[in-house]
Design an enzyme around this catalytic site. Structure first.
Site, PDB file in Angstrom:
ATOM      1  N   GLU A   1       0.826  -1.205   0.000  1.00  0.00           N
ATOM      2  CA  GLU A   1       0.000   0.000   0.000  1.00  0.00           C
ATOM      3  C   GLU A   1       0.867   1.264   0.000  1.00  0.00           C
ATOM      4  O   GLU A   1       0.511   2.263  -0.601  1.00  0.00           O
ATOM      5  CB  GLU A   1      -0.937  -0.014   1.204  1.00  0.00           C
ATOM      6  CG  GLU A   1      -2.381   0.139   0.783  1.00  0.00           C
ATOM      7  CD  GLU A   1      -3.230   0.770   1.857  1.00  0.00           C
ATOM      8  OE1 GLU A   1      -3.015   0.442   3.025  1.00  0.00           O
ATOM      9  OE2 GLU A   1      -4.113   1.571   1.509  1.00  0.00           O
TER      10      GLU A   1
ATOM     11  N   GLN B   1      13.928  33.372 -13.742  1.00  0.00           N
ATOM     12  CA  GLN B   1      14.789  32.366 -13.122  1.00  0.00           C
ATOM     13  C   GLN B   1      14.114  31.640 -11.957  1.00  0.00           C
ATOM     14  O   GLN B   1      14.242  30.429 -11.806  1.00  0.00           O
ATOM     15  CB  GLN B   1      16.091  33.025 -12.658  1.00  0.00           C
ATOM     16  CG  GLN B   1      17.130  32.015 -12.230  1.00  0.00           C
ATOM     17  CD  GLN B   1      18.374  32.686 -11.690  1.00  0.00           C
ATOM     18  OE1 GLN B   1      18.292  33.588 -10.851  1.00  0.00           O
ATOM     19  NE2 GLN B   1      19.520  32.270 -12.162  1.00  0.00           N
TER      20      GLN B   1
END
Ligand SMILES: Cc1cc2nc3c(=O)[nH]c(=O)nc-3n(C[C@H](O)[C@H](O)[C@H](O)COP(=O)(O)OP(=O)(O)OC[C@H]3O[C@@H](n4cnc5c(N)ncnc54)[C@H](O)[C@@H]3O)c2cc1C
Length: 406
Positions: free
Chosen positions: A264, A301
């Site tokens: 899981e 940037q």
């Protein structure tokens, strides 16, 4: 050298493909499986359809049936007791996580049901419950968590099952946050059958309970995420089931569940990885087309750096997940790797969806875009099936051999 504000530092992408992915290291069979699920999703899970089901908070039955017909619930599982491979499950779940996230969550539950029935079901239980599950004719819900808590559920469990003189069992109690219970054919319910003695995880039994059994009530809860799959409270009021509704051994149910927890975690990591990838693609597409100060915002940037931080996290999570799934498929000790993969993927999804929302400004809040859904849905795997805090505890204890901190 100076730049005028109108002149981008980096050239603007000119019609470049928005989706940039590293080649995934997988076998031909794995690549074929990925291609199959992508084909299904291209036709059946268009962005508009996913948005419609998310907004209407409806389960997409048609998509579920198509997935089942394509063999994507069964995978390599058979009715003799062999569960599907971990690699196959994670491939399907990553692809669903990147598109139809609620369906991915539903399949995490179905795969868990398949594994528990394959490993612990009698021949009769496999015939009655596993066969229709594999073909998509029935659906399962997994009912463990209670109002008193999920992390420490074994200790706080109030749901009780007592055996009557004729051998039948009577269940009473309540469960909370149960995925897909309103649409399920049957539930796997954990109930206390013996008082806590030395260990809280003993004395709990797993029962197969038909959703239609007398005394079972299901109420859908109002949650902010995973809208195309119900999240439910389940009431059990003197629900009677025969003795052959016990899945596995009496008093060993919680230990049986713990043994599947590794799978899981891998599956939770796969869905989170898919969410991270879907959000990364959506962010990249957006920053390549949106403009500010005369250039695309993808030339700034800070937005580039955030995208880079995201993809590095994502690819790190993918590497851990693949290592863990392959180790688990080859019978190796994969618990710590799986825990690391789950943590890395949930952190990648959380970071990438947060950065994606920032990159989109006000559009991030618009339901027209998938980013807000990824942002909401990413929260689930920070605490399910086990919280990231408990994953930290697990890694500290099992990897570093440090004393248990709680
Ligand atoms: C949409 C949704 C779907 C779900 N589906 C299912 C399902 O299908 N079946 C099911 O059984 N359950 C399901 N759950 C429940 C889920 O598994 C639990 O929410 C989860 O286990 C956490 O339990 P809790 O919410 O009670 O948090 P709590 O256990 O109350 O924890 C609260 C906080 O305390 C922290 N904490 C607790 N103990 C420690 C410790 N020792 N050290 C450090 N921190 C600690 C936790 O990390 C967390 O941050 C679902 C939940 C949601 C919201």
């Amino acid at each position: 050298m100076t730049h005028s504000p109108d002149e981008p530092l980096l050239p603007r992408p000119q019609g470049a493909a928005p989706f940039v992915h590293l080649k995934i290291d997988e076998t031909q069979d794995e690549a074929d499986l990925r291609a199959l699920i992508r084909d299904v999703l291209r036709d059946k899970a268009t962005p508009d359809r996913i948005r419609e089901f998310d907004e209407n908070e409806k389960f997409d039955e048609d998509l579920y049936r198509t997935l089942a017909d394509a063999g994507l619930i069964q995978l390599e599982a058979d009715t003799e007791g062999n569960p599907p491979s971990h690699m196959s499950q994670t491939i399907v779940l990553e692809e669903l996580g990147a598109t139809a996230t609620s369906m991915a969550v539903s399949l995490v539950v179905q795969y868990m049901g398949v594994t528990l029935l394959a490993q612990h079901g009698t021949a009769e239980q496999r015939k009655q419950y596993l066969v229709p599950l594999l073909s998509g004719r029935s659906r399962v819900a997994f009912a463990l968590t209670e109002p008193g808590g999920g992390t420490d559920v074994a200790r706080v469990m109030r749901t009780r099952a007592t055996q009557e003189s004729d051998g039948t069992w009577k269940l009473s109690g309540s469960k909370m946050w149960i995925s897909g219970a309103s649409d399920a054919t049957f539930l796997l319910v954990l109930a206390r059958t013996a008082p806590i003695e030395r260990s809280a995880i003993s004395g709990i039994t797993m029962f197969i309970v038909p959703r239609s059994a007398s005394g079972v009530t299901v109420n859908e809860m109002d949650t902010m995420a995973i809208h195309s799959l119900s999240t439910c409270e389940v009431g059990l009021s003197d629900v009677r089931v025969p003795h052959d509704a016990v899945l596995g051994e009496v008093n060993w149910g919680f230990r049986q569940v713990l043994a599947t927890l590794n799978g899981e975690r891998l599956n939770a990591a796969a869905v989170a990885l898919g969410i991270a990838r879907g959000a990364q693609d959506a962010a990249l597409e957006y920053v390549r087309s949106r403009e500010a100060f005369g250039r695309t915002i993808g030339s700034f940037q800070i937005l580039q750096h955030r995208l880079v931080d995201g993809v590095v996290r994502l690819e790190g999570a993918r590497s851990l997940l693949q290592r863990a799934a392959r180790a688990a498929d080859h019978g190796g000790a994969a618990e710590t790797l799986s825990a690391m993969a789950k943590l890395a993927a949930s952190e990648a999804a959380t970071m990438i969806t947060d950065h994606g929302m920032r990159a989109m400004g006000g559009s991030g809040l618009s339901r027209e875009y998938s980013m807000q859904r990824f942002f909401r849905d990413a929260r689930l795997y920070t605490f399910a099936p086990l919280t990231d805090e408990m994953i930290h505890n697990f890694i500290a204890e099992h990897h570093f051999k440090l004393p248990r901190s709680y």
